[in-house]
Enzyme design. Structure first.
Site, short mmCIF file in Angstrom:
data_model
loop_
_atom_site.label_atom_id
_atom_site.label_comp_id
_atom_site.label_asym_id
_atom_site.label_seq_id
_atom_site.Cartn_x
_atom_site.Cartn_y
_atom_site.Cartn_z
N PHE A 134 0.87 -1.18 0.00
CA PHE A 134 0.00 0.00 0.00
C PHE A 134 0.91 1.23 0.00
CE2 PHE A 134 -2.85 3.21 1.54
CZ PHE A 134 -4.09 2.84 1.05
N ASP A 219 0.63 -4.44 9.40
CA ASP A 219 -0.41 -3.47 9.09
C ASP A 219 -1.72 -4.23 8.94
OD1 ASP A 219 -2.25 -1.75 7.91
OD2 ASP A 219 -0.65 -0.53 7.02
N TYR A 244 -11.73 2.67 9.94
CA TYR A 244 -12.83 3.08 9.06
C TYR A 244 -13.17 2.04 8.01
CZ TYR A 244 -8.65 4.67 6.55
OH TYR A 244 -7.43 4.74 5.97
N LYS A 245 -12.39 0.96 7.90
CA LYS A 245 -12.68 -0.06 6.88
C LYS A 245 -13.70 -1.04 7.47
CE LYS A 245 -8.46 0.97 4.41
NZ LYS A 245 -7.03 0.71 4.21
N ARG A 399 -12.77 -4.86 -6.61
CA ARG A 399 -12.82 -5.45 -5.28
C ARG A 399 -14.26 -5.43 -4.78
NH1 ARG A 399 -8.34 -2.47 -1.60
NH2 ARG A 399 -9.84 -0.77 -1.89
C1 PLP Z 1 -6.21 1.87 4.17
C2 PLP Z 1 -4.77 1.70 4.35
C3 PLP Z 1 -3.96 2.78 4.75
C4 PLP Z 1 -4.54 4.14 4.95
O1 PLP Z 1 -3.74 4.96 5.73
P1 PLP Z 1 -4.35 6.21 6.53
O2 PLP Z 1 -3.22 6.70 7.30
O3 PLP Z 1 -5.50 5.69 7.34
O4 PLP Z 1 -4.87 7.18 5.51
C5 PLP Z 1 -2.61 2.53 4.95
N1 PLP Z 1 -2.08 1.31 4.75
C6 PLP Z 1 -2.84 0.26 4.35
C7 PLP Z 1 -2.22 -1.09 4.16
C8 PLP Z 1 -4.20 0.42 4.13
O5 PLP Z 1 -4.94 -0.60 3.71
#
Ligand code: PLP
Length: 426
Positions: A134, A219, A244-245, A399
């Site tokens: 990511f 993560d 938030y997911k 997805r």
């Molecule tokens: C959704 C997600 C993020 C988002 O980062 P924020 O700091 O919440 O904006 C980061 N890393 C991964 C692996 C994600 O899936």
């Protein structure tokens, strides 16, 4: 379009669903035709728990009526507001309550914990991540390498799928860890890979990294509230995630972090400090010297963002009422149903990238339409036009993530039928 009624199989599965009542505890967005949308995007932003509005309204009312006294009075005094989240979050990530804390946002927490857990030496300074990671995680890691004076070209190791394959193999990750050996400072990997939906083997990978003397961070952005994780028993050094997911804590919700208790007790660990990480008993003595709280709370910077945390109380109450075991069982049944429908009706037109094995998939199915990104984009647009909300990830992945708290088997069936229609399947 006129919808065909759900099949007998979908109706039977929904009729037997012990979690069916939870659907009404969420607000789901509407489709263009005014009906409830088929919301399959909880991997990106979970829908709003009905009770979230009440929790936020309560905080606003306390602010209006108590103002500064709200720090010490009311049902959940703001001074300790974050503390209510430790136990329910610990249940979701397999930790002791003292090992987890709700604070900041995901990438901030990642950078903060890298300050403590990426402490390179000349001999041992490499970081291993997955490809493609990511972007935010990769940016954070690269910035930390550069901050310490290392060139990512040399110090960043990436393990990807083999040529011609889509998924990571545990054996390849372990081999990469062993190859890096005593040069490896840190492994940072996702509990669930965001693009493919693949669940990684937290325990085996953590064990392999620790055998080489490396630290391990996870993560869990796509894992928390989706699949069970056992951070403490696996021996992970730290973890970060957002709320938030799948967790439905609201857009930009304050995030979470885990620090294994073997580090949480180490007051000498280097860290970036703020007053909310200072020993609560003496915080308001306003002394000059930082004394960290024990556990993950010792990484807090600021007083808790109460409004950004309030919806999370509502969301975690739903998770606790449903239970992760029951949620996981329904989740596996939903994705198995989707896989079966796609195999029966769309073989050759849609490839499922996400692994088939139960242990390697969560809620999300990553789909690739045959024939390249263009037919994929068109199919995705057709889904959206018919009220199925999923997401599109470049270069060519749709997805769809049926979530056991609020999705039904009939919705999964409808999404697959619409995909078939968009692709001209008989
Ligand atoms: C959704 C997600 C993020 C988002 O980062 P924020 O700091 O919440 O904006 C980061 N890393 C991964 C692996 C994600 O899936």
């Amino acid at each position: 379009m006129t919808e065909p009624p759900p099949s007998a199989a979908a109706r039977a599965a929904d009729g037997a669903d012990a979690l069916a009542a939870f659907r009404e505890r969420f607000r789901l967005p509407l489709a263009p035709d005014g009906e409830r949308a088929v919301y399959l995007c909880g991997n990106s932003l979970g829908p709003m728990p009905v009770a979230a509005a009440e929790r936020v309204a309560e905080v606003l009312e306390l602010w209006a009526t108590l103002a500064v006294r709200g720090h010490h009075s009311g049902p959940a005094p703001w001074m300790h507001y974050h503390a209510q989240f430790a136990a329910p979050l610990a249940r979701l990530v397999g930790a002791a309550p003292g090992e987890v804390v709700a604070m900041n946002t995901l990438t901030v927490n990642l950078n903060l914990l890298l300050v403590s857990f990426y402490r390179p030496t000349r001999a041992r300074h490499r970081i291993l991540i997955e490809r493609p990671a990511f972007p935010s995680d990769r940016y954070a890691v690269v910035s930390q390498l550069r901050f310490h004076g290392y060139a990512p070209e040399e110090a960043l190791l990436e393990v990807g799928a083999r040529p011609g394959e889509e998924l990571l193999r545990t054996e390849d990750i372990v081999a990469a860890i062993e190859r890096a050996g005593a040069t490896l400072a840190l492994v940072l990997l996702p509990g669930v890979q965001y693009l493919t939906g693949q669940v990684l083997d937290v325990e085996a990978i953590t064990r392999a990294a620790r055998r080489q003397g490396a630290l391990v961070g996870w993560d869990l952005a796509h894992a928390i509230g989706n699949v069970p994780v056992a951070l403490h028993d696996a021996g992970a050094d730290f973890a970060v995630w957002c709320h938030y997911k799948y967790l439905c804590g609201g857009p930009g919700a304050a995030a979470g972090a885990f620090v294994h208790e073997r580090h949480g007790r180490d007051a000498g660990l280097p860290r970036f400090a703020g007053w909310w990480g200072h020993d609560a008993a003496t915080r308001f003595a306003m002394g000059p010297d930082f004394v960290p709280m024990a556990g993950a709370e010792g990484w807090q910077q600021s007083n808790p963002p109460v409004l950004a945390l309030a919806p999370l109380a509502a969301a975690l109450a739903e998770f606790d009422a449903a239970g992760l075991g029951r949620l996981r069982a329904k989740s596996l049944a939903l994705t198995a149903f989707a896989r079966q429908l796609i195999a029966a009706r769309l073989a050759g037109r849609i490839a499922i990238i996400t692994p088939a094995a139960d242990a390697e998939r969560g809620c999300q199915l990553s789909l690739r339409v045959a024939g390249g990104p263009e037919p994929g984009r068109r199919a995705f647009a057709a889904l959206t036009a018919h009220g199925v909300i999923g997401d599109w990830r470049e270069p060519d992945v749709i997805r769809l993530a049926p979530a056991p708290l609020y999705n039904t088997f009939a919705e999964v069936e409808r999404a697959v039928a619409l995909l078939g229609q968009a692709l001209g399947a008989p």
